[in-house]
Design a protein around this motif. Structure first.
Motif, PDB file in Angstrom:
ATOM      1  N   HIS A 155      90.674   7.188 -29.452  1.00 34.08           N
ATOM      2  CA  HIS A 155      89.781   8.098 -30.172  1.00 34.08           C
ATOM      3  C   HIS A 155      90.220   9.545 -29.956  1.00 34.08           C
ATOM      4  O   HIS A 155      90.486   9.957 -28.827  1.00 34.08           O
ATOM      5  N   SER A 177      87.392  -3.972 -25.276  1.00 41.35           N
ATOM      6  CA  SER A 177      87.523  -3.377 -26.608  1.00 41.35           C
ATOM      7  C   SER A 177      87.119  -1.907 -26.608  1.00 41.35           C
ATOM      8  O   SER A 177      87.760  -1.085 -27.264  1.00 41.35           O
ATOM      9  N   TRP A 217      89.287   1.360 -27.597  1.00 37.39           N
ATOM     10  CA  TRP A 217      88.761   2.287 -28.604  1.00 37.39           C
ATOM     11  C   TRP A 217      88.752   3.714 -28.063  1.00 37.39           C
ATOM     12  O   TRP A 217      89.178   4.652 -28.733  1.00 37.39           O
ATOM     13  N   THR A 241      81.742   0.405 -33.934  1.00 30.05           N
ATOM     14  CA  THR A 241      82.101  -0.423 -35.084  1.00 30.05           C
ATOM     15  C   THR A 241      80.918  -1.306 -35.434  1.00 30.05           C
ATOM     16  O   THR A 241      79.916  -1.331 -34.737  1.00 30.05           O
ATOM     17  N   ASN A 242      81.053  -2.016 -36.528  1.00 27.24           N
ATOM     18  CA  ASN A 242      80.053  -3.020 -36.882  1.00 27.24           C
ATOM     19  C   ASN A 242      80.751  -4.157 -37.603  1.00 27.24           C
ATOM     20  O   ASN A 242      81.948  -4.092 -37.890  1.00 27.24           O
ATOM     21  N   SER A 243      80.012  -5.191 -37.888  1.00 23.40           N
ATOM     22  CA  SER A 243      80.631  -6.380 -38.453  1.00 23.40           C
ATOM     23  C   SER A 243      81.080  -6.202 -39.897  1.00 23.40           C
ATOM     24  O   SER A 243      81.875  -6.997 -40.391  1.00 23.40           O
ATOM     25  N   THR A 290      76.123  -4.301 -34.646  1.00 20.82           N
ATOM     26  CA  THR A 290      76.608  -2.941 -34.450  1.00 20.82           C
ATOM     27  C   THR A 290      76.919  -2.748 -32.972  1.00 20.82           C
ATOM     28  O   THR A 290      76.118  -3.116 -32.113  1.00 20.82           O
ATOM     29  N   LEU A 337      82.763  -3.431 -40.816  1.00 19.08           N
ATOM     30  CA  LEU A 337      84.059  -2.766 -40.651  1.00 19.08           C
ATOM     31  C   LEU A 337      85.099  -3.680 -40.023  1.00 19.08           C
ATOM     32  O   LEU A 337      86.288  -3.540 -40.272  1.00 19.08           O
ATOM     33  N   ASP A 338      84.658  -4.575 -39.156  1.00 17.73           N
ATOM     34  CA  ASP A 338      85.554  -5.493 -38.456  1.00 17.73           C
ATOM     35  C   ASP A 338      84.924  -6.880 -38.490  1.00 17.73           C
ATOM     36  O   ASP A 338      83.942  -7.141 -37.798  1.00 17.73           O
ATOM     37  N   CYS A 348      81.023  -9.360 -28.847  1.00 19.57           N
ATOM     38  CA  CYS A 348      80.651  -8.052 -28.320  1.00 19.57           C
ATOM     39  C   CYS A 348      80.192  -8.169 -26.872  1.00 19.57           C
ATOM     40  O   CYS A 348      80.607  -7.379 -26.021  1.00 19.57           O
TER      41      CYS A 348
END
Length: 77
Positions: free
Chosen positions: A51, A43, A47, A23-25, A4, A27-28, A36
């Motif tokens: 946003h 990144s 983002w 995000t987390n793994s 996460t 979702l992506d 990360c």
């Protein structure tokens, strides 16, 4: 491993900061702990720019962290 990505964003006009799950793994699929840690800053900048709430210059990213596993964000810090 489930990862996460969490950012702490602070508003410039107040000492008000909040944690946001970026995000987390699940979702992506490209998010790994290593990606990360290595590419997280670039990144997160992208983002933030996209946003709808945090893209203004009134908000800045104070810090971010890569968390192994699921993470529950705190509303205010």
């Amino acid at each position: 491993m489930f990862v996460t990505v969490v950012a702490v964003l602070c508003h410039l006009s107040a000492s008000d900061c909040t944690e946001v799950l970026v995000t987390n793994s699940s979702l992506d699929a490209g998010v790994t702990f290593q990606s990360c840690m290595i590419g997280g800053q670039a990144s997160l900048a992208q983002w933030k720019a996209n946003h709808p709430i945090y893209r203004s210059d009134d908000w800045h990213i104070d810090r971010y962290k890569c968390v192994a596993g699921r993470y529950e964000a705190r509303a205010r810090i």
